[in-house]
Design a protein around this motif. Sequence first.
Motif, PDB file in Angstrom:
ATOM      1  N   ASN A   1       6.332  -2.479   9.207  1.00  0.00           N
ATOM      2  CA  ASN A   1       5.217  -1.568   8.959  1.00  0.00           C
ATOM      3  C   ASN A   1       5.296  -0.408   9.964  1.00  0.00           C
ATOM      4  N   PRO A   2       5.279   0.846   9.504  1.00  0.00           N
ATOM      5  CA  PRO A   2       5.217   1.296   8.118  1.00  0.00           C
ATOM      6  C   PRO A   2       6.568   1.169   7.409  1.00  0.00           C
ATOM      7  N   LEU A   3       6.553   1.471   6.096  1.00  0.00           N
ATOM      8  CA  LEU A   3       7.748   1.287   5.283  1.00  0.00           C
ATOM      9  C   LEU A   3       8.851   2.289   5.578  1.00  0.00           C
ATOM     10  N   GLY A   4       8.509   3.436   6.182  1.00  0.00           N
ATOM     11  CA  GLY A   4       9.494   4.516   6.247  1.00  0.00           C
ATOM     12  C   GLY A   4       9.651   5.095   4.853  1.00  0.00           C
ATOM     13  N   ILE A   5      10.901   5.252   4.399  1.00  0.00           N
ATOM     14  CA  ILE A   5      11.156   5.728   3.030  1.00  0.00           C
ATOM     15  C   ILE A   5      11.958   4.664   2.301  1.00  0.00           C
ATOM     16  N   LYS A   6      11.437   4.213   1.178  1.00  0.00           N
ATOM     17  CA  LYS A   6      12.072   3.185   0.371  1.00  0.00           C
ATOM     18  C   LYS A   6      12.333   3.719  -1.039  1.00  0.00           C
ATOM     19  N   ARG A   7      13.435   3.232  -1.640  1.00  0.00           N
ATOM     20  CA  ARG A   7      13.769   3.604  -3.028  1.00  0.00           C
ATOM     21  C   ARG A   7      13.976   2.329  -3.831  1.00  0.00           C
ATOM     22  N   SER A   8      13.441   2.284  -5.033  1.00  0.00           N
ATOM     23  CA  SER A   8      13.650   1.153  -5.931  1.00  0.00           C
ATOM     24  C   SER A   8      14.141   1.654  -7.277  1.00  0.00           C
ATOM     25  N   ALA A   9      15.162   0.982  -7.812  1.00  0.00           N
ATOM     26  CA  ALA A   9      15.690   1.322  -9.135  1.00  0.00           C
ATOM     27  C   ALA A   9      15.422   0.210 -10.140  1.00  0.00           C
TER      28      ALA A   9
ATOM     29  N   PHE B   1      11.608   4.747  -8.399  1.00  0.00           N
ATOM     30  CA  PHE B   1      10.657   5.501  -7.592  1.00  0.00           C
ATOM     31  C   PHE B   1      11.100   5.500  -6.131  1.00  0.00           C
ATOM     32  N   VAL B   2      10.553   6.482  -5.395  1.00  0.00           N
ATOM     33  CA  VAL B   2      10.730   6.586  -3.952  1.00  0.00           C
ATOM     34  C   VAL B   2       9.338   6.589  -3.352  1.00  0.00           C
ATOM     35  N   THR B   3       9.170   5.889  -2.227  1.00  0.00           N
ATOM     36  CA  THR B   3       7.824   5.750  -1.685  1.00  0.00           C
ATOM     37  C   THR B   3       7.853   5.546  -0.178  1.00  0.00           C
TER      38      THR B   3
ATOM     39  N   ASP C   1       0.868  -1.179   0.000  1.00  0.00           N
ATOM     40  CA  ASP C   1       0.000   0.000   0.000  1.00  0.00           C
ATOM     41  C   ASP C   1       0.906   1.230   0.000  1.00  0.00           C
ATOM     42  N   PHE C   2       1.234   1.712  -1.182  1.00  0.00           N
ATOM     43  CA  PHE C   2       2.197   2.801  -1.305  1.00  0.00           C
ATOM     44  C   PHE C   2       1.559   4.142  -0.995  1.00  0.00           C
ATOM     45  N   MET C   3       2.297   4.965  -0.252  1.00  0.00           N
ATOM     46  CA  MET C   3       1.899   6.337   0.049  1.00  0.00           C
ATOM     47  C   MET C   3       3.075   7.248  -0.289  1.00  0.00           C
ATOM     48  N   GLY C   4       2.802   8.525  -0.537  1.00  0.00           N
ATOM     49  CA  GLY C   4       3.875   9.460  -0.822  1.00  0.00           C
ATOM     50  C   GLY C   4       4.712   9.049  -2.011  1.00  0.00           C
ATOM     51  N   PHE C   5       4.137   8.337  -2.972  1.00  0.00           N
ATOM     52  CA  PHE C   5       4.868   7.777  -4.112  1.00  0.00           C
ATOM     53  C   PHE C   5       5.369   8.869  -5.049  1.00  0.00           C
ATOM     54  N   ASN C   6       6.661   8.769  -5.444  1.00  0.00           N
ATOM     55  CA  ASN C   6       7.247   9.692  -6.418  1.00  0.00           C
ATOM     56  C   ASN C   6       8.038   8.903  -7.449  1.00  0.00           C
ATOM     57  N   ALA C   7       7.649   8.990  -8.714  1.00  0.00           N
ATOM     58  CA  ALA C   7       8.446   8.402  -9.784  1.00  0.00           C
ATOM     59  C   ALA C   7       9.699   9.244  -9.988  1.00  0.00           C
ATOM     60  N   THR C   8      10.812   8.573 -10.345  1.00  0.00           N
ATOM     61  CA  THR C   8      12.057   9.255 -10.664  1.00  0.00           C
ATOM     62  C   THR C   8      12.568   8.723 -11.997  1.00  0.00           C
ATOM     63  N   ALA C   9      13.650   9.315 -12.487  1.00  0.00           N
ATOM     64  CA  ALA C   9      14.195   8.897 -13.777  1.00  0.00           C
ATOM     65  C   ALA C   9      14.576   7.424 -13.765  1.00  0.00           C
ATOM     66  N   GLU C  10      15.070   6.938 -12.631  1.00  0.00           N
ATOM     67  CA  GLU C  10      15.569   5.572 -12.561  1.00  0.00           C
ATOM     68  C   GLU C  10      14.611   4.613 -11.870  1.00  0.00           C
TER      69      GLU C  10
ATOM     70  N   GLU D   1       8.703   3.203  11.716  1.00  0.00           N
ATOM     71  CA  GLU D   1       8.485   4.434  12.478  1.00  0.00           C
ATOM     72  C   GLU D   1       7.433   5.350  11.860  1.00  0.00           C
ATOM     73  N   THR D   2       7.593   5.664  10.569  1.00  0.00           N
ATOM     74  CA  THR D   2       6.797   6.747   9.975  1.00  0.00           C
ATOM     75  C   THR D   2       6.280   6.374   8.595  1.00  0.00           C
ATOM     76  N   ASP D   3       5.037   6.725   8.372  1.00  0.00           N
ATOM     77  CA  ASP D   3       4.420   6.638   7.044  1.00  0.00           C
ATOM     78  C   ASP D   3       4.316   8.068   6.520  1.00  0.00           C
ATOM     79  N   PHE D   4       5.127   8.401   5.538  1.00  0.00           N
ATOM     80  CA  PHE D   4       5.156   9.764   4.996  1.00  0.00           C
ATOM     81  C   PHE D   4       4.139   9.885   3.863  1.00  0.00           C
ATOM     82  N   HIS D   5       3.063  10.619   4.114  1.00  0.00           N
ATOM     83  CA  HIS D   5       2.076  10.865   3.066  1.00  0.00           C
ATOM     84  C   HIS D   5       2.504  12.011   2.162  1.00  0.00           C
ATOM     85  N   GLU D   6       3.018  13.071   2.768  1.00  0.00           N
ATOM     86  CA  GLU D   6       3.431  14.252   2.001  1.00  0.00           C
ATOM     87  C   GLU D   6       4.945  14.182   1.799  1.00  0.00           C
TER      88      GLU D   6
END
Length: 324
Positions: free
Chosen positions: A125-133, A111-113, A100-109, A147-152
Amino acid sequence: MKKNWLWPVMAAGLIVSACGAETVQQDGEESQEAAETTEQTETAVDSAAMELEVPFDGSMDHVHGMGYIEENGGLYFASHHGLKIHRDGAWTEIADQFHDFMGFNATAEGFVTSGHPDMQSDMENPLGIKRSADGGANFDDLGFEGETDFHEMAVGYNSGNLFVFAPQPNSEMETGFYRSDDAGESWQPAAADGIAGTVTYLAMHPDDSEMIAAVSNEGIFLSEDGGESFSTITEGEFGTAAFFSEDALFYATYDGEAKLVKRALSGEQQDIALPEMTEDGVIYIAQHPANTEQLAIYTAQGHAWLTQDAGSDWTKILDAGQVQ
């Protein structure tokens, strides 16, 4: 003004949201070999990402982010049940990973979510901040897992830098706005002076991390000093979405009817024609990285549209969450 639909949608979460080693070559032959190796690696990344995908012919709900990933050309939707991708007129989804992704941002390589893991996952749970290439096959942990679910959360499309709102204290943050100028390695508080209302979305320029937009129920706010101070660029309108291209800020508002605006970095503005909407508004905006005329929008009522000509004609690709 008919905007009673907006606040329940925001409260329900439909609008919340908001990447190298260098080698010194000795001669032309070695440079050519390096280029071939890079091309092979990029092809492998594309292949690995797309091997995760299976055809999708269903519906999606609770979309919390949308964007093009340049690496593989897909328009990604971060839904309550994982990633759904629109590419070349066809729909796929990432198999067996229904985070259940929140705060999702696509990037050139990639995404960060943030968000919450699939129940079958061993991630906390929660994911914190994750990056996938690699399209979601693997994740790098940027912190705050459990610790934290970042929506914004805003991420520079090319820079990878971040601007976030921490909804409660964690191991490194108090409640408030924070920025990272090194792609998540370290964090500094940001004053965010001048923002009014409840912030529901953040956006960052793809290269210039000093330029940040904040969307709230009191309008669209722009910072040119890394989030220390913001000024309003709208008047008497309900802010609903924002997106930075290299040369402009696209933003959406609602004041009796939906509105989409392209604001050049110089400040000049032009309205972009939208498809017909009834008590609906744009909550996510994306631009194809290789074709500036190709825009995508996602609305509060679960519709998604594409235009190949900057808004002259629109094609619906989602109808109330159902793929088309």
